[in-house]
Design an enzyme around this catalytic site. Structure first.
Site, mmCIF file in Angstrom:
data_model
loop_
_atom_site.group_PDB
_atom_site.id
_atom_site.type_symbol
_atom_site.label_atom_id
_atom_site.label_comp_id
_atom_site.label_asym_id
_atom_site.label_seq_id
_atom_site.Cartn_x
_atom_site.Cartn_y
_atom_site.Cartn_z
ATOM 1 N N GLY A 124 0.713 -1.326 -0.168
ATOM 2 C CA GLY A 124 -0.060 -0.019 -0.204
ATOM 3 C C GLY A 124 0.551 1.547 0.282
ATOM 4 O O GLY A 124 0.433 1.839 -0.726
ATOM 5 N N ASP A 125 2.212 0.829 0.749
ATOM 6 C CA ASP A 125 2.668 2.327 0.889
ATOM 7 C C ASP A 125 3.575 2.747 -0.309
ATOM 8 O O ASP A 125 3.453 3.113 -0.845
ATOM 9 C CB ASP A 125 4.072 2.150 1.823
ATOM 10 C CG ASP A 125 2.843 2.211 3.186
ATOM 11 O OD1 ASP A 125 3.030 3.599 4.087
ATOM 12 O OD2 ASP A 125 3.225 1.071 3.961
ATOM 13 N N THR A 126 3.798 1.249 -0.891
ATOM 14 C CA THR A 126 4.591 1.545 -2.484
ATOM 15 C C THR A 126 3.884 2.175 -3.023
ATOM 16 O O THR A 126 4.080 3.241 -4.286
ATOM 17 C CB THR A 126 5.069 0.308 -2.695
ATOM 18 O OG1 THR A 126 6.474 -0.237 -1.418
ATOM 19 C CG2 THR A 126 6.297 0.076 -3.959
ATOM 20 N N ALA B 155 1.143 3.568 -3.589
ATOM 21 C CA ALA B 155 0.908 5.617 -2.736
ATOM 22 C C ALA B 155 1.835 6.119 -3.121
ATOM 23 O O ALA B 155 2.478 7.636 -4.157
ATOM 24 C CB ALA B 155 0.466 5.488 -1.427
ATOM 25 N N ALA B 156 3.471 5.684 -3.445
ATOM 26 C CA ALA B 156 4.809 6.673 -3.282
ATOM 27 C C ALA B 156 4.506 6.322 -5.023
ATOM 28 O O ALA B 156 5.627 7.160 -5.518
ATOM 29 C CB ALA B 156 6.202 6.185 -2.996
#
Length: 405
Positions: free
Chosen positions: A177-179, A181-182
């Protein structure tokens, strides 16, 4: 064997682009990593006491060093500033007055409380692009909630469809999820830089974790809205797409075989010494194979269990059947495709020596990005960067004594 790279101070298609990275952990910093990989000058502002918590993250901390940080922090210059204090905020504003991009992934409202809203910063620097990464975006009823990657994965629809159908919703084994978004934040930053070339003005890039996950969920939503079909967890397969699964081998490994097209299935049938399967009405068409997916997987698995993984790969390649091992790091470090493309490189770490890590992706033919150095020590570049805005060594000593830098 991996390729050892030499540090280059000025390379990549984004060379000359100045990025100030605030925030911590993964979503914002991974955006900074990608921009830095492509040559941008990324100045990371960290708290003077402990810095980014990612410096202490990871399953292994040899010599107290985070291997995760060596990757996410690579190509960045570390500056320490206590952004909770007004004087440090003034210094940050000076840095931002000539920057191209600001990346921040604090909870929405934090930058505003510090007097660094986009409106305020744009008055100082109208060309500034502010990349804002958060769990739920900068507005809406959920915007003030704590937005962790796992929550965004759940809300975006990914968690529900991942895992074995007999088990509760699972997770991907990385911080996807973080990746994501990045990645969307990086795309937005580059689009805004491109647009600025015409308008001369910066803007806000608003990348939320849940929307970034939603963005890769294929036709999940219209399948439900139009036809009432709800995708469910299906483990290692896609329902009615067969054969396409992971199959066991004699040496305890797994090989993925994707032979669901009619012509490819015919070649697979020959490879496993059962050419008659391709003409059998039970398996001859895509639809028929889908109806007998489990049965067909059993037939194929019975054959693959008699083969060593390497021999099976050779056999399937000979017959033109798409297949591949399930890779682990030990496979990546010796695989000829990885070696030929330098997919993994060795970067000199000041404490650990050579550290293997993924290269810069995607590859550009003329202005390729590079890994110039691994994640720096906390505050390693504070004096170097702040001297550029007129802060002397004496000034810096005073700031440090007061806990501001």
């Amino acid at each position: 064997m991996t390729t050892t790279i030499e540090a280059k101070s000025d390379s990549g298609p984004l060379s000359g682009l100045r990025v100030i990275e605030m925030g911590q952990l993964l979503a914002g910093p991974f955006c900074g990593q990608m921009l830095g990989d492509m040559g941008a000058d990324v100045v990371k502002i960290e708290d003077p006491t402990k810095g980014d918590p990612l410096r202490q993250w990871g399953r292994q901390l040899p010599e107290g060093q985070s291997l995760w940080w060596s990757i996410v922090g690579r190509n960045k210059r570390s500056v320490t500033l206590n952004l909770r204090e007004p004087e440090a905020q003034d210094i940050a504003r000076k840095l931002l007055s000539t920057a191209d991009v600001l990346i921040e992934n604090f909870r929405p409202g934090t930058m505003e409380r510090w007097g660094m809203s986009y409106e305020a910063l744009a008055k100082l620097n109208p060309k500034l692009i502010m990349v804002r990464v958060s769990g739920f975006g900068q507005d809406g009823p959920y915007s003030q909630r704590a937005g962790y990657g796992a929550i965004g994965e759940a809300m975006g629809g990914l968690r529900y469809v991942v895992g074995d159908p007999s088990m509760p919703p699972s997770r991907v084994g990385i911080s996807i999820g973080d990746t994501l978004a990045a990645l969307f934040a990086t795309i937005g930053a580059l689009a805004a830089v491109r647009e600025r070339g015409s308008s001369g003005r910066g803007q806000i890039v608003d990348s939320s974790i849940y929307e970034s996950v939603l963005g890769v969920m294929e036709s999940l939503v219209p399948e439900w809205q139009v036809s009432g079909y709800q995708r469910e967890r299906t483990g290692a397969i896609l329902p009615n797409v067969a054969p396409s699964n992971v199959y066991p081998t004699k040496d305890g490994k797994w090989v993925l075989i994707a032979a669901n097209q009619d012509t490819v299935f015919g070649r697979l049938a020959v490879a496993i010494n059962q050419p008659e399967l391709a003409a059998d009405p039970r398996y001859a068409t895509h639809g028929a194979r889908g109806e007998r997916q489990e049965e067909l997987d059993g037939i194929i698995g019975e054959f693959t269990s008699t083969q060593l993984a390497q021999d099976l790969e050779v056999l399937l390649e000979k017959h033109g059947v798409p297949a591949g091992k399930i890779f682990r790091p030990v496979d990546m470090l010796t695989d000829p495709q990885y070696l030929a493309r330098e997919s993994i490189i060795s970067v000199d770490h000041p404490v650990l020596g050579p550290v293997s890590m993924q290269n810069v992706f995607p590859k550009l033919s003329r202005t390729a990005g590079t890994v110039r150095w691994p994640g720096p020590a906390l505050g390693q570049h504070t004096a170097e960067v702040l001297s550029g805005i007129g802060i002397t060594d004496s000034d810096l000593s005073t700031l440090r004594a007061r806990g501001l830098a």
